[in-house]
Write a protein that holds these residues in place. Structure first.
Motif, PDB file in Angstrom:
ATOM      1  N   ASN A  22      -3.434  -3.875  -8.097  1.00 44.45           N
ATOM      2  CA  ASN A  22      -3.626  -2.831  -9.109  1.00 44.45           C
ATOM      3  C   ASN A  22      -4.629  -1.788  -8.643  1.00 44.45           C
ATOM      4  O   ASN A  22      -4.401  -0.584  -8.768  1.00 44.45           O
ATOM      5  N   GLN A  36      -2.938   5.106 -15.707  1.00 44.71           N
ATOM      6  CA  GLN A  36      -2.436   3.767 -16.033  1.00 44.71           C
ATOM      7  C   GLN A  36      -2.004   3.701 -17.501  1.00 44.71           C
ATOM      8  O   GLN A  36      -0.940   3.178 -17.819  1.00 44.71           O
ATOM      9  N   SER A  99      -0.257  -6.837 -14.161  1.00 45.33           N
ATOM     10  CA  SER A  99       0.204  -6.047 -13.016  1.00 45.33           C
ATOM     11  C   SER A  99       0.580  -4.646 -13.450  1.00 45.33           C
ATOM     12  O   SER A  99       1.275  -4.462 -14.440  1.00 45.33           O
ATOM     13  N   HIS A 101       1.383  -1.667 -10.691  1.00 47.34           N
ATOM     14  CA  HIS A 101       1.293  -1.203  -9.305  1.00 47.34           C
ATOM     15  C   HIS A 101       2.680  -0.807  -8.818  1.00 47.34           C
ATOM     16  O   HIS A 101       3.680  -1.033  -9.500  1.00 47.34           O
TER      17      HIS A 101
END
Length: 105
Positions: A22, A36, A99, A101
């Motif tokens: 991440n 994000q 998660s 990513h």
């Protein structure tokens, strides 16, 4: 489930795991926490892949939700669960994002 995720984000009742994947994703793409959150807020039912129990702790009754989302030309892998907190730890839904990513990392 996405509605519950958004409510958690809006109420600041969430935690994004500080896993290397991440963190590396943020740094390598110049993304911020706000990016994000934008990725998470932009998830739709069409991005959904699957849901499954917690493989790391099969005794837990939590369900992880998996999505893949194109964000600024990058396919992003998202895995999260909603935990129901009870006093004294909290009261209500809390999102744990394990998660977030680039897919395939």
């Amino acid at each position: 489930m996405l509605g519950r995720l958004i409510k958690c984000l809006d109420a600041k009742q969430y935690h994004i795991s500080e896993r290397d994947k991440n963190r590396d994703f943020l740094v390598s793409n110049g993304f911020t926490l706000e990016d994000q959150l934008n990725i998470l807020r932009s998830l739709t039912p069409a991005d959904f892949i699957k849901a499954e129990g917690d493989r790391d702790d099969p005794n837990r009754m939590d369900t992880y939700w998996f999505h893949k989302k194109d964000y600024e030309g990058i396919l992003v892998y998202v895995k999260y669960k909603i935990i129901i907190l009870k006093p004294p730890a909290g009261d209500g839904d809390f999102a744990f994002i394990k998660s977030i990513h680039e897919d395939g990392l």
